[in-house]
Design an enzyme around this catalytic site. Structure first.
Site, PDB file in Angstrom:
ATOM      1  N   GLU A 133       0.831  -1.216   0.000  1.00  0.00           N
ATOM      2  CA  GLU A 133       0.000   0.000   0.000  1.00  0.00           C
ATOM      3  C   GLU A 133       0.866   1.268   0.000  1.00  0.00           C
ATOM      4  OE1 GLU A 133      -2.917  -0.320   3.130  1.00  0.00           O
ATOM      5  OE2 GLU A 133      -3.985  -1.951   2.116  1.00  0.00           O
ATOM      6  N   GLU A 288      -5.831  -8.615  -0.570  1.00  0.00           N
ATOM      7  CA  GLU A 288      -6.498  -8.707   0.736  1.00  0.00           C
ATOM      8  C   GLU A 288      -7.989  -8.498   0.537  1.00  0.00           C
ATOM      9  OE1 GLU A 288      -5.200  -5.959   3.703  1.00  0.00           O
ATOM     10  OE2 GLU A 288      -3.085  -6.528   3.569  1.00  0.00           O
TER      11      GLU A 288
END
Length: 379
Positions: A133, A288
């Site tokens: 991220e 995810e």
């Protein structure tokens, strides 16, 4: 095939060679996509002080029939324990290693030698994830530099594994949905303006290496935001977020595509955002996704029943044969990692941050889930 056979019969050597090149490329692309597995993966995070040992954890992964595991590092003990196991592995280069690797091919070589070649091929490493991220933290000079160094670091890592003759490891990076300016309706999907300058070189690299855009997608958080906005987020209800395909449908007014769940909407918004930058064929992977099984009193929907429903519906959807894909990408496999293997009691933030696990510290299931999706789990 008519064109190919006609080309073979022509006497012109140049045209024959062109036909052969075309066929080789076609079958290379087809075989690379056909080889993608739809077995479900699990994120194995370790921010807890009560977790089972790595050896016990690998046993649990095998007992659950997990097809993949994603590590947030490249731990030698875990990679050694995965040797000989029929589990594909994703390993991670830490965010704070990115800039140094981007600046120095020797450091990239060293990282690959230490964390990949020391274990490959006995350990089935299939993904090297550079950072996690990275585009979500660009508020200061250092973080922005890491974001700009991401693609050069990925390129150096890829250079090393190619030099070793390794062709079955994809290099990518997980991205959070906070990169999106708009996700609804999906055909309006677009990246935030300040992210686009970072996304263009990343998409170019991923497209050129036939890798994946890996995204972290959580319908749960859309539900929470809807409640916070007094249900102003049109088209979302709990069943739609939990992937109850018979619950309701939504038709995108611009594309005409029909959606039966929120996950598909969110994934396709990324597809449309990429297409607007000129990249409409890069494969997607879910790095995810999941649902919390507990939380604070104001965290609506965080309970075991919803977590079990979401993850079991997710598995049936993503492990289906033939693959469902999404409305914008019908039939395409979307490699999927569920978050997460355990509750991690050392995470900060609201209670939900510490309650995403499928397994308890003693190795028992938090709730019934069947990773293969082949048989309905017992209640």
């Amino acid at each position: 095939m008519t064109f190919a056979f006609a080309s073979f019969r022509m006497q012109n050597h140049k045209l024959t060679k062109m036909a052969l090149v075309f066929l080789s490329f076609f079958f290379l692309v087809a075989s690379s996509r056909a080889a993608i597995s739809n077995r479900i993966g699990i994120n194995y995070g370790r921010l807890g002080n009560n977790l089972p040992s790595p050896a016990k954890s690998i046993e649990l992964l095998e007992s659950m029939n997990a097809g993949r595991v994603k590590l947030y590092d490249a731990d030698h003990e875990i990679l050694h324990l995965l040797s000989g196991k029929d589990i594909e592995v994703a390993i991670t280069v830490a965010n704070d290693e990115i800039s140094a690797i981007a600046a120095n091919q020797h450091l990239a070589d060293q990282w690959v030698y230490e964390h990949v070649l020391a274990h490959y091929p006995n350990t089935k490493i299939r993904f090297i994830l550079v950072g996690n991220e990275v585009f979500s933290s660009t508020n200061n000079v250092q973080d922005m530099q890491i974001a700009r160094d991401l693609v050069p670091a990925m390129r150096r890592i890829k250079n090393t594994i190619k030099a070793q003759g390794i062709r079955n490891i994809k290099v990518g990076t997980p991205l959070a949905m906070d990169m999106m300016e708009t996700t609804f309706p999906p055909s309006n999907g677009s990246f935030k303006p300040d992210i686009r300058e970072l996304m263009i070189p990343l998409l170019k690299y991923l497209n050129g290496t036939r890798s994946f855009v890996l995204v972290d997608v959580y319908p749960y958080f859309r539900v929470v935001r809807q409640v916070a906005r007094n249900n102003s987020d049109t088209g979302i209800d709990l069943g739609f977020a939990l992937l109850r395909t018979s619950n309701m449908t939504y038709t995108d007014p611009q594309s005409g595509l029909v959606y039966t769940d929120l996950l598909d909407q969110m994934l396709d918004s990324v597809v449309y955002a990429m297409a607007k930058l000129g990249y409409d064929d890069i494969m997607l992977a879910l790095a995810e996704t999941g649902w919390p099984h507990d939380g604070d009193v104001d965290e609506i929907g965080a309970n075991r029943e919803n977590a079990a429903e979401y993850n079991n519906n997710l598995i049936k959807k993503m492990a289906a044969v033939p693959s469902n894909g999404t409305p914008a990408r019908p039939g395409q496999i979307v490699p999927t990692f569920i978050f997460s293997m355990y509750d991690e009691n050392q995470k900060y933030g609201p209670a939900t941050e510490r309650h995403w696990g499928l397994m308890n510290p003693d190795g028992s299931a938090v709730y019934a889930v069947n990773i293969t999706g082949k048989v309905n789990p017992s209640d």
